[in-house]
Design a protein around this motif. Structure first.
Motif, PDB file in Angstrom:
ATOM      1  N   ARG A   3       0.813  -1.228   0.000  1.00 16.80           N
ATOM      2  CA  ARG A   3       0.000   0.000   0.000  1.00 16.80           C
ATOM      3  C   ARG A   3       0.841   1.270   0.000  1.00 16.80           C
ATOM      4  O   ARG A   3       0.506   2.267   0.627  1.00 16.80           O
ATOM      5  CB  ARG A   3      -0.983   0.001   1.160  1.00 16.80           C
ATOM      6  CG  ARG A   3      -1.938  -1.153   1.130  1.00 16.80           C
ATOM      7  CD  ARG A   3      -2.879  -1.109   2.314  1.00 16.80           C
ATOM      8  NE  ARG A   3      -3.632  -2.328   2.384  1.00 16.80           N
ATOM      9  CZ  ARG A   3      -4.893  -2.446   1.999  1.00 16.80           C
ATOM     10  NH1 ARG A   3      -5.529  -1.408   1.522  1.00 16.80           N
ATOM     11  NH2 ARG A   3      -5.509  -3.598   2.103  1.00 16.80           N
ATOM     12  N   GLY A   4       2.004   1.193  -0.651  1.00 13.99           N
ATOM     13  CA  GLY A   4       2.882   2.354  -0.766  1.00 13.99           C
ATOM     14  C   GLY A   4       3.696   2.667   0.475  1.00 13.99           C
ATOM     15  O   GLY A   4       4.383   3.674   0.530  1.00 13.99           O
ATOM     16  N   LEU A   5       3.624   1.807   1.491  1.00 15.53           N
ATOM     17  CA  LEU A   5       4.340   2.069   2.731  1.00 15.53           C
ATOM     18  C   LEU A   5       5.744   1.489   2.752  1.00 15.53           C
ATOM     19  O   LEU A   5       6.595   1.927   3.522  1.00 15.53           O
ATOM     20  CB  LEU A   5       3.547   1.510   3.922  1.00 15.53           C
ATOM     21  CG  LEU A   5       2.162   2.122   4.119  1.00 15.53           C
ATOM     22  CD1 LEU A   5       1.437   1.411   5.250  1.00 15.53           C
ATOM     23  CD2 LEU A   5       2.261   3.610   4.390  1.00 15.53           C
ATOM     24  N   ARG A   6       5.994   0.474   1.921  1.00 19.37           N
ATOM     25  CA  ARG A   6       7.301  -0.180   1.887  1.00 19.37           C
ATOM     26  C   ARG A   6       7.629  -0.554   0.455  1.00 19.37           C
ATOM     27  O   ARG A   6       6.747  -0.711  -0.374  1.00 19.37           O
ATOM     28  CB  ARG A   6       7.281  -1.466   2.715  1.00 19.37           C
ATOM     29  CG  ARG A   6       7.014  -1.236   4.156  1.00 19.37           C
ATOM     30  CD  ARG A   6       7.153  -2.525   4.927  1.00 19.37           C
ATOM     31  NE  ARG A   6       6.772  -2.294   6.293  1.00 19.37           N
ATOM     32  CZ  ARG A   6       5.936  -3.030   6.986  1.00 19.37           C
ATOM     33  NH1 ARG A   6       5.395  -4.093   6.434  1.00 19.37           N
ATOM     34  NH2 ARG A   6       5.649  -2.751   8.214  1.00 19.37           N
ATOM     35  N   LEU A   7       8.921  -0.727   0.224  1.00 14.05           N
ATOM     36  CA  LEU A   7       9.348  -1.221  -1.070  1.00 14.05           C
ATOM     37  C   LEU A   7       9.271  -2.739  -1.086  1.00 14.05           C
ATOM     38  O   LEU A   7       9.557  -3.392  -0.079  1.00 14.05           O
ATOM     39  CB  LEU A   7      10.793  -0.814  -1.354  1.00 14.05           C
ATOM     40  CG  LEU A   7      11.048   0.672  -1.559  1.00 14.05           C
ATOM     41  CD1 LEU A   7      12.548   0.925  -1.642  1.00 14.05           C
ATOM     42  CD2 LEU A   7      10.349   1.168  -2.792  1.00 14.05           C
ATOM     43  N   ILE A  14      16.245  -2.096  -6.945  1.00 14.29           N
ATOM     44  CA  ILE A  14      16.499  -0.931  -7.800  1.00 14.29           C
ATOM     45  C   ILE A  14      17.162   0.178  -6.996  1.00 14.29           C
ATOM     46  O   ILE A  14      18.176   0.757  -7.420  1.00 14.29           O
ATOM     47  CB  ILE A  14      15.205  -0.439  -8.460  1.00 14.29           C
ATOM     48  CG1 ILE A  14      14.722  -1.470  -9.490  1.00 14.29           C
ATOM     49  CG2 ILE A  14      15.401   0.933  -9.106  1.00 14.29           C
ATOM     50  CD1 ILE A  14      13.323  -1.210 -10.017  1.00 14.29           C
ATOM     51  N   ILE A  15      16.637   0.492  -5.826  1.00 14.16           N
ATOM     52  CA  ILE A  15      17.212   1.553  -4.991  1.00 14.16           C
ATOM     53  C   ILE A  15      18.645   1.199  -4.592  1.00 14.16           C
ATOM     54  O   ILE A  15      19.556   2.036  -4.682  1.00 14.16           O
ATOM     55  CB  ILE A  15      16.351   1.793  -3.734  1.00 14.16           C
ATOM     56  CG1 ILE A  15      14.962   2.297  -4.113  1.00 14.16           C
ATOM     57  CG2 ILE A  15      17.042   2.745  -2.760  1.00 14.16           C
ATOM     58  CD1 ILE A  15      14.932   3.615  -4.833  1.00 14.16           C
ATOM     59  N   GLY A  16      18.863  -0.034  -4.163  1.00 18.77           N
ATOM     60  CA  GLY A  16      20.213  -0.468  -3.782  1.00 18.77           C
ATOM     61  C   GLY A  16      21.202  -0.367  -4.930  1.00 18.77           C
ATOM     62  O   GLY A  16      22.320   0.115  -4.769  1.00 18.77           O
ATOM     63  N   GLU A  17      20.778  -0.796  -6.118  1.00 16.30           N
ATOM     64  CA  GLU A  17      21.649  -0.742  -7.298  1.00 16.30           C
ATOM     65  C   GLU A  17      21.982   0.700  -7.680  1.00 16.30           C
ATOM     66  O   GLU A  17      23.108   1.008  -8.071  1.00 16.30           O
ATOM     67  CB  GLU A  17      21.000  -1.461  -8.481  1.00 16.30           C
ATOM     68  CG  GLU A  17      20.832  -2.956  -8.284  1.00 16.30           C
ATOM     69  CD  GLU A  17      22.118  -3.726  -8.475  1.00 16.30           C
ATOM     70  OE1 GLU A  17      23.078  -3.202  -9.068  1.00 16.30           O
ATOM     71  OE2 GLU A  17      22.167  -4.886  -8.022  1.00 16.30           O
ATOM     72  N   VAL A  18      21.008   1.592  -7.550  1.00 22.66           N
ATOM     73  CA  VAL A  18      21.250   3.009  -7.866  1.00 22.66           C
ATOM     74  C   VAL A  18      22.264   3.600  -6.897  1.00 22.66           C
ATOM     75  O   VAL A  18      23.208   4.289  -7.304  1.00 22.66           O
ATOM     76  CB  VAL A  18      19.934   3.815  -7.850  1.00 22.66           C
ATOM     77  CG1 VAL A  18      20.204   5.315  -7.875  1.00 22.66           C
ATOM     78  CG2 VAL A  18      19.055   3.418  -9.035  1.00 22.66           C
ATOM     79  N   ILE A  19      22.104   3.318  -5.605  1.00 22.13           N
ATOM     80  CA  ILE A  19      23.046   3.861  -4.616  1.00 22.13           C
ATOM     81  C   ILE A  19      24.453   3.337  -4.865  1.00 22.13           C
ATOM     82  O   ILE A  19      25.428   4.103  -4.883  1.00 22.13           O
ATOM     83  CB  ILE A  19      22.572   3.538  -3.184  1.00 22.13           C
ATOM     84  CG1 ILE A  19      21.298   4.335  -2.878  1.00 22.13           C
ATOM     85  CG2 ILE A  19      23.660   3.837  -2.155  1.00 22.13           C
ATOM     86  CD1 ILE A  19      20.595   3.942  -1.603  1.00 22.13           C
ATOM     87  N   ILE A  20      24.596   2.042  -5.063  1.00 17.97           N
ATOM     88  CA  ILE A  20      25.920   1.471  -5.345  1.00 17.97           C
ATOM     89  C   ILE A  20      26.496   2.049  -6.633  1.00 17.97           C
ATOM     90  O   ILE A  20      27.682   2.391  -6.704  1.00 17.97           O
ATOM     91  CB  ILE A  20      25.848  -0.072  -5.432  1.00 17.97           C
ATOM     92  CG1 ILE A  20      25.483  -0.658  -4.077  1.00 17.97           C
ATOM     93  CG2 ILE A  20      27.151  -0.667  -5.942  1.00 17.97           C
ATOM     94  CD1 ILE A  20      26.502  -0.428  -2.992  1.00 17.97           C
TER      95      ILE A  20
END
Length: 69
Positions: A3-7, A14-20
């Motif tokens: 419900r949009g509260l967690r990934l 995707i977020i982890g890959e972008v940060i790395i």
């Protein structure tokens, strides 16, 4: 359904890959300035070279076991 509260797994990846990726292309990031660095936090095996994200989460006391889950 979160419900949009967690990934979910894909969004988290995707977020982890972008940060790395950002750290890898930044010439001033710690990954590039000191590539041989290893964390000094305790690990489940007791060997610094075995450090994993779960060890960081345990140290921060936000892993499920530390939260009593």
């Amino acid at each position: 359904m979160e419900r949009g509260l967690r990934l979910g797994p894909l969004g988290s990846r995707i977020i982890g890959e972008v940060i790395i990726g950002l750290l890898q292309v930044d010439p001033k990031s710690y990954l590039n300035v000191n590539p041989s660095w290893v964390p000094t936090l305790p690990t489940r095996t007791g060997r610094p070279e075995d450090f994993r994200m779960v060890d960081f989460l345990t140290f921060a006391r936000v892993d499920p076991a530390s939260r009593g889950q």
